[in-house]
Design an enzyme around this catalytic site. Structure first.
Site, mmCIF file in Angstrom:
data_model
loop_
_atom_site.group_PDB
_atom_site.id
_atom_site.type_symbol
_atom_site.label_atom_id
_atom_site.label_comp_id
_atom_site.label_asym_id
_atom_site.label_seq_id
_atom_site.Cartn_x
_atom_site.Cartn_y
_atom_site.Cartn_z
ATOM 1 N N HIS A 241 0.820 -1.221 0.000
ATOM 2 C CA HIS A 241 0.000 0.000 0.000
ATOM 3 C C HIS A 241 0.855 1.273 0.000
ATOM 4 O O HIS A 241 0.649 2.171 -0.805
ATOM 5 C CB HIS A 241 -0.878 0.044 1.259
ATOM 6 C CG HIS A 241 -1.727 -1.154 1.485
ATOM 7 N ND1 HIS A 241 -2.954 -1.345 0.868
ATOM 8 C CD2 HIS A 241 -1.550 -2.237 2.284
ATOM 9 C CE1 HIS A 241 -3.493 -2.478 1.283
ATOM 10 N NE2 HIS A 241 -2.661 -3.052 2.134
HETATM 11 O O1 RIB Z 1 -4.595 -0.288 5.187
HETATM 12 C C1 RIB Z 1 -3.244 -0.291 4.796
HETATM 13 C C2 RIB Z 1 -2.455 0.656 5.626
HETATM 14 O O2 RIB Z 1 -2.526 0.273 6.996
HETATM 15 C C3 RIB Z 1 -0.952 0.680 5.281
HETATM 16 O O3 RIB Z 1 -0.449 1.967 5.516
HETATM 17 C C4 RIB Z 1 -0.359 -0.289 6.256
HETATM 18 O O4 RIB Z 1 0.997 0.025 6.583
HETATM 19 C C5 RIB Z 1 -1.228 -0.065 7.457
HETATM 20 O O5 RIB Z 1 -0.711 1.056 8.158
#
Ligand code: RIB
Ligand code: CA
Length: 317
Positions: A241
């Site tokens: 992500h």
């Molecule tokens: O939902 C994904 C996010 O939540 C990313 O930033 C991961 O590192 C967690 O923090």
């Protein structure tokens, strides 16, 4: 509104909660951008771990980047973590040699505000809960106008992960997210709609590991852990992500985006933490008495190109 014009190496401050994908985002930001600093926040795991992990990631990659410790808990919400995804320490089952680095300060908010005042081409990229960014807005209400860009990994127009409709970073501190969405428009929302399409797995871990460098081996081990956890949930690969959000800043042409009002739900029994994205036609929105602020919502990407760039960054150290 389109993505702010981006220089060849945008100057970035990365607010993060390392975290497996946050660590890979640090490597990606330092490779494709000028990483001016890292600020840490409570999120995936507690602030002690997220700060240690940011320092350790910078150390293993030989990055000369200051780390500033930030908020230890959400503004109002109870402290919840994502250790079941990221492991108890936040870096999976990876142990790193003795940490020799220490934080530049324990006031991340001051660093964010001071840096935004001191330069006019700063891209603030937040890939954890938005607690630090909200506190920075309280300290400097003009923060957004001082930034060349504000990009978050968070939310999702039509997707959730910790609930059917809420994404972890927004859900973990929804009051902070509401402040940021309401008072720092426009932001670029790199949400689950797009990050769930940028998936790395065993092949990418092997490509990273093949270079034999400590940083690439570290990132490959983080990916192995993330990939294994994702397979437990029936996913074939791991969404990276946070690194995707970095590429959205450094290579905006690879992403499909459009502008929509977005509001953060705070009160719904089933929807708290949802980024309610209004995709109705403009005429319908214009009929609203007070529509929420409009943001740059990212929907899709050239996933293979993004993946190749992330691998390129990781193996560059
Ligand atoms: O939902 C994904 C996010 O939540 C990313 O930033 C991961 O590192 C967690 O923090
Ligand atoms: Ca994160």
């Amino acid at each position: 509104m389109t993505a702010e014009a981006v220089t060849s190496r945008p100057r970035i401050v990365l607010d993060c909660d390392p975290g497996l994908d946050d660590a890979i985002a640090i490597l990606t930001a330092a490779h494709f951008g000028e990483l001016l600093g890292i600020t840490t926040v409570n999120g995936n795991v507690g602030i002690e771990h997220t700060t240690h992990n940011a320092l350790a990631t910078a150390q293993v990659a030989g990055l000369d980047v200051p780390v500033h410790r930030g908020a230890a808990r959400p503004l109002i919400a109870p402290t919840m973590d994502a250790a079941r995804i990221h492991g108890a320490t936040g870096l999976g089952d990876v142990t790193l040699p003795g940490l020799t680095r220490s934080v530049a300060s324990t006031d991340a908010v001051a660093f964010l505000c001071d840096t935004a005042r001191s330069i006019d081409d700063l891209h603030l990229v937040a890939v954890g809960p938005l607690t630090n960014v909200a506190l920075a807005l309280r300290r400097d209400p003009d923060l957004r106008s001082r930034l060349a860009g504000l990009t978050i990994m968070g939310g999702g127009a039509h997707a959730g992960n910790v609930t059917p409709v809420a994404e972890f970073n927004v859900w973990a501190d929804p009051e902070a997210a509401a402040i940021v969405f309401n008072e720092a428009a426009p932001l670029t929302m790199v949400g689950l709609d797009v990050t769930h399409k940028v998936l790395l797995g065993g092949d990418e871990a092997a490509r990273m590991r093949s270079t034999g460098t400590p940083a690439a081996g570290f990132a490959a081990s983080l990916l192995d852990f993330a990939y294994a956890r994702c397979r437990e949930f029936g996913l074939e690969a791991a969404p990276v992500h946070d690194a995707t959000a970095i590429i959205a800043v450094t290579h905006p042409h690879l992403f499909r985006r459009s502008n929509h009002p977005v509001a953060v739900e705070l009160h719904g029994e089933h929807t708290r933490g949802m980024t309610v994205t209004d995709v109705r036609p403009p005429a319908a929105i214009a009929a609203e008495a007070a529509p929420p602020p409009v943001h740059d919502v990212v929907w899709d990407a050239d996933a293979s190109a993004v993946i190749d760039l992330i691998v390129e960054a990781v193996v560059s150290y």
